[in-house]
Design a protein around this motif. Structure first.
Motif: not given
Length: 333
Positions: A3-32
């Motif tokens: 359970g702890r390993a699954a929770h840690a994996g989910a946390s890392r996945a959430a962090a990576r996905a959140a980084l992607v969306w932050w980078l996407a918003r920044t990229t979109f703003g500059v591209a606009l």
């Protein structure tokens, strides 16, 4: 431990996905900014003789647009790499065998082209193939209405890309046996159909403010096509791949529907899907440049990421329902 390993994996996945969306918003703003300043403003003002020499402000705006273009290139390359690393996190339902590998290959081709590692028209066709492959990858994560919009857009992109590739082949000496201008017509028809069908992505969330915004945007484009048809059609062709085969009314209706969809998605809290759709708009159809093709690849990847139920939960997508906390039931004394 499991359970702890699954929770840690989910946390890392959430962090990576959140980084992607932050980078996407920044990229979109500059591209606009790059689109409005460099691809629209400077390409319009350049027709005024001595415009940049007369006004230092206009010259400064042009330099700002070029800086935005360079910055958008760097950010887009980083976003594509981040998408590649986040592929296992997507969690699209029932992915086919090798879907993650196909997506990584597609994104790597686009990232390599964007970084200047690929400079011939053969890799450009590879980027077009990556767009089609990503559309297939996005299909399981989309509802039927979303599949219709993506299929229309990708069909328009593929038609315009094939036209550009055949023109390059003609320049290299292998002339196509027949005229390919019909491919531009087909590509524009499919792209306008995708824009007109885009409200399917918002379903019943298009409210009155969204309709008003769409009406104003559509009427504005139609008026520009009537008042300044040559300049407006050139800008549409250079920036979006639309040659202006259809009447101003058709273009106005399609652009109005697309604007209403973007506003409705944003207002309803589905900002991730609106962002992905915005990337497709900025990229347009056809093989204009590896930069714009990269925007399309990023948009399709983000659309898949936004539509996948598991990922929406991990990334905390706006409008995503969260389960209510479990409260203990009083047992009494």
């Amino acid at each position: 431990m499991t359970g702890r390993a699954a929770h840690a994996g989910a946390s890392r996945a959430a962090a990576r996905a959140a980084l992607v969306w932050w980078l996407a918003r920044t990229t979109f703003g500059v591209a606009l900014v790059e689109l409005l300043v460099l691809r629209v403003f400077t390409r319009t003002i350049i027709h005024i003789p001595g415009g940049f020499q007369v006004s230092w402000a206009l010259s400064g705006i042009g330099e700002g647009g070029r800086f935005a273009s360079s910055l958008a290139t760097v950010l887009l390359t980083g976003l594509l790499v981040a998408v590649v690393l986040t592929v296992p996190v997507w969690g699209a339902p029932a992915p086919g065998p090798g879907s993650a590998a196909r997506s990584r290959c597609s994104s790597l081709v686009a990232a390599g082209a964007r970084a200047g590692l690929l400079d011939s028209w053969w890799p450009a066709l590879g980027v077009a193939a990556a767009v089609v492959a990503l559309a297939g990858l996005a299909r399981p994560a989309l509802d039927p209405s979303g599949r219709v919009v993506v299929a229309l857009f990708v069909g328009g992109f593929a038609a315009a890309a094939l036209h550009a590739a055949l023109r390059h082949a003609a320049v290299d000496g292998a002339r196509p046996p027949v005229s390919t201008s019909w491919l531009l017509l087909a590509g524009e028809a499919l792209a306008l159909a995708a824009a007109a069908a885009s409200p399917l992505l918002a379903r019943r969330r298009i409210d009155r403010p969204s309709l008003v915004a769409g009406g104003l945007a559509g009427a504005g484009l139609a008026l520009l096509l009537v008042a300044q048809p040559a300049t407006t059609k050139i800008l549409l062709l250079w920036n979006l791949g639309l040659a202006g085969y259809f009447s101003p009314v058709v273009h106005g209706l399609a652009f109005g529907a697309l604007t209403a969809t973007l506003v409705a998605l944003t207002r309803s809290g589905d900002g991730h899907r609106a962002l992905a759709l915005g990337f497709l708009v900025l990229g347009g159809i056809g093989l204009h440049s590896t930069y714009q093709s990269g925007l399309v690849v990023a948009g399709l990847a983000l659309l898949t990421l936004a539509a996948a139920p598991g990922t929406a939960r991990l990334t905390g997508a706006p409008g995503t329902a969260r389960p209510a906390p479990v409260r203990p039931v009083p047992t009494g004394s």
